[in-house]
Enzyme design. Structure first.
Site, short mmCIF file in Angstrom:
data_model
loop_
_atom_site.label_atom_id
_atom_site.label_comp_id
_atom_site.label_asym_id
_atom_site.label_seq_id
_atom_site.Cartn_x
_atom_site.Cartn_y
_atom_site.Cartn_z
N LYS A 173 44.32 11.14 -0.94
CA LYS A 173 43.28 11.79 -1.73
C LYS A 173 42.77 10.81 -2.79
CE LYS A 173 43.18 13.81 -5.49
NZ LYS A 173 41.90 13.19 -5.89
N ALA A 175 40.22 9.48 -5.89
CA ALA A 175 39.71 10.13 -7.11
C ALA A 175 38.35 10.76 -6.84
CB ALA A 175 39.60 9.11 -8.24
N GLU A 249 52.59 4.65 -10.54
CA GLU A 249 51.94 3.59 -11.32
C GLU A 249 51.12 4.31 -12.38
OE1 GLU A 249 52.38 0.44 -11.10
OE2 GLU A 249 53.27 0.14 -9.13
N CYS A 283 44.77 -0.09 -16.40
CA CYS A 283 46.10 0.22 -16.95
C CYS A 283 46.69 -1.02 -17.60
CB CYS A 283 47.00 0.71 -15.83
SG CYS A 283 47.01 -0.42 -14.44
N GLU A 380 45.98 5.25 -24.72
CA GLU A 380 45.26 4.28 -23.88
C GLU A 380 43.79 4.39 -24.24
OE1 GLU A 380 46.13 5.38 -19.79
OE2 GLU A 380 46.28 3.26 -19.32
#
Ligand code: NAD
Length: 477
Positions: A173, A175, A249, A283, A380
């Site tokens: 799947k 995004a 992750e 990330c 973040e």
């Protein structure tokens, strides 16, 4: 306008409900395609196919799997421009960066093409010499793959590559913001010879309604997820129900350390790379810049100069270096974080606001003297903002750097070899860039510690995530 279907059992088709959802270009806000909106019915069909195909696929020859991956690599490289244009259209990064992502993603297929035929095992004798211990490795079983929007090609490549090499079937799947690149990749894998039913792709605007049934199915044996820590935690809880192998992750909050002996120009270049790759929507993005107080002023000024010279434009514009953020929510989050830091005493060296006009553009920003209680220290940023925090000594830098729940990557700039090792060892992270702002490499084990995740993607460790050991005990007569 094109409408894309789901890909289940080697066939493209509409979702069971017949519903579709729109994919938007973040630079213009325009709808660029419609995509089938899968739900639980589609999800169950996909996982049943993956379950039914697993045994056959696990018996395929490693060389056959390797060659499919190798052909995939070659087709991707041949179509670099086409794929890069698609990434830019749905995700917004400048074309030059999109091309970089295509090559980076392609390399995972080449790497795992080589790994497919190197799956080993082990043979030892028990301590008392009476038993042969034969260890074999086989595919873990049907895998659930879930990816984020920020690297639409590479994130899928890092999972599909090793899963194919190991002989796992998959339900995938992508995004909801960026499904088009994943669908293009699916077509390439099919062209490269991937048999029907090995990879099944369900796009959806309601991720929980598709991934949930996969996690509960009892058919999937593994989840590999890349995305936010919050969703990762939720999926880990779901994985616990069926005791599924889990690779996660997740988010990062990377510290970037500039010591007093650093080669400052190199540190500035490293900072631009570590911060601005993907507009800061990575990330691995440097989130907190800890700079020795003796060089903090000079570093801020030089970084400010470099950042304000970057060309911000629609990713298709010639020479564009910084594209739009992914959506309104992403833009507003960056605005909130910068306003909060300034309210608490940070000073704006350059940038500090959104850019007017269409699209979700935010100016490359450097903030100096950021207080440690600013929200962006523990969030973040996912945007083009470099907060600088001066430090007095190495111990303080390490303490500040490790004062976070995350631990994906850290960056250290120093010309002192001992210090490079010392700091590299002291940082609580899975990866360290020493005098470089880029650590991602298909030949290296990518991954984090603490809330940044579990497991590694790439390198020799990458395929292990998709393999299960079995040991045969054979007495010596
Ligand atoms: P996200 O967690 O919102 O979404 C990631 C994926 O999870 C998407 O496919 C989404 O549809 C799906 N998802 C969302 N809710 C779900 C649910 N309830 N059940 C199942 N699936 C669900 O993250 P994002 O905004 O797409 O990506 C940004 C995040 O990804 C950042 O935190 C970034 O650090 C992280 N990331 C990590 C790495 C890494 O390798 N460590 C790489 C890239 C991005």
């Amino acid at each position: 306008m094109t409408t894309h279907g789901l890909f289940i059992d080697g066939t493209w088709g509409p979702s069971a409900s017949g519903r579709t959802f729109a994919v938007e270009n973040p630079a213009t806000g325009e709808t660029i395609a419609m995509v089938a909106d899968g739900d639980g019915t589609d999800a169950r069909r996909a996982i049943e196919v993956a379950g039914a195909r697993q045994l056959d696929w696990s018996r395929s020859a490693p060389r056959e799997r390797g060659e499919i991956l190798r052909r995939t690599y070659e087709i991707i490289v041949d179509r670099t421009d086409e794929l890069a244009a698609l990434i830019t259209a749905e995700m917004g990064k400048p074309l030059a960066e999109a091309r970089g992502e295509v090559m980076y993603g392609a390399e995972f297929f080449r790497w795992f093409a080589e790994e497919a035929v190197r799956i080993g095992g082990d043979h030892t004798l028990s301590g008392d010499g009476r038993t042969r211990i034969l260890v074999t490795k086989g595919p873990v079983g049907p895998c659930v793959l879930v990816t984020p929007w920020n690297f639409p090609l590479a994130m899928g490549a890092r999972k599909i590559g090793p899963a194919v090499a190991a002989g796992c079937t998959m339900v995938f799947k992508p995004a909801e913001q960026t499904p088009l690149t994943s669908l293009a990749l699916t077509r390439i894998l099919t062209e490269a010879g991937l048999p029907a039913g090995v990879l099944n792709v369900v796009t959806t605007s309601g991720p929980g309604g598709v991934v949930g049934p996969w996690m509960r199915s009892g058919i999937a044996r593994k989840i590999s997820f890349t995305g936010s820590t919050d969703v990762g935690r939720l999926l880990l809880a779901q994985a616990a129900e069926n005791v599924m192998r889990s690779s996660m992750e997740l988010g990062g909050n990377a510290p970037f350390l500039v010591c007093e002996d650093a080669a400052l120009d190199r540190a500035v270049e490293g900072a631009v790379t570590a911060k601005m790759r993907n507009m800061g929507e990575a990330c691995t993005a440097a989130n907190r810049f800890f700079v020795h107080q003796s060089v903090a002023g000079e570093f801020s000024a030089k970084l400010g100069e470099r950042m304000s010279a970057l060309k911000v434009a629609d990713g298709t514009t010639r020479g564009a270096e910084v594209g739009p953020l992914i959506d309104r929510a992403g833009l507003e989050k960056v605005e909130r974080l910068v306003d909060d830091a300034v309210r608490r005493g940070a000073s704006v060296v350059v940038g500090g606001s959104r850019l007017s006009g269409h699209g979700y553009f935010y100016a490359p920003t450097v903030l100096a003297d950021v207080p440690t209680d600013a929200s962006l220290m523990s969030t973040e940023i996912f945007g083009p903002v470099a907060p600088i925090i001066p430090f007095d000594d190495e111990d303080e830098a390490v303490r500040l750097a490790n004062d976070t729940d995350w631990g994906l990557v850290g960056y250290v700039f120093t010309t002192d070899l001992d210090r490079a090792f010392r700091l590299g060892e002291a940082l609580d992270v899975g990866m360290v860039g020493v005098n470089t702002g880029l650590v991602s490499n298909p030949a290296a084990p990518f991954g984090g510690v603490k809330h940044s995740g579990l497991g590694r993607e790439g390198g020799r460790a990458g395929i292990e995530e998709y393999l299960e050991s079995k040991y045969l005990a054979m007495p010596r007569s």
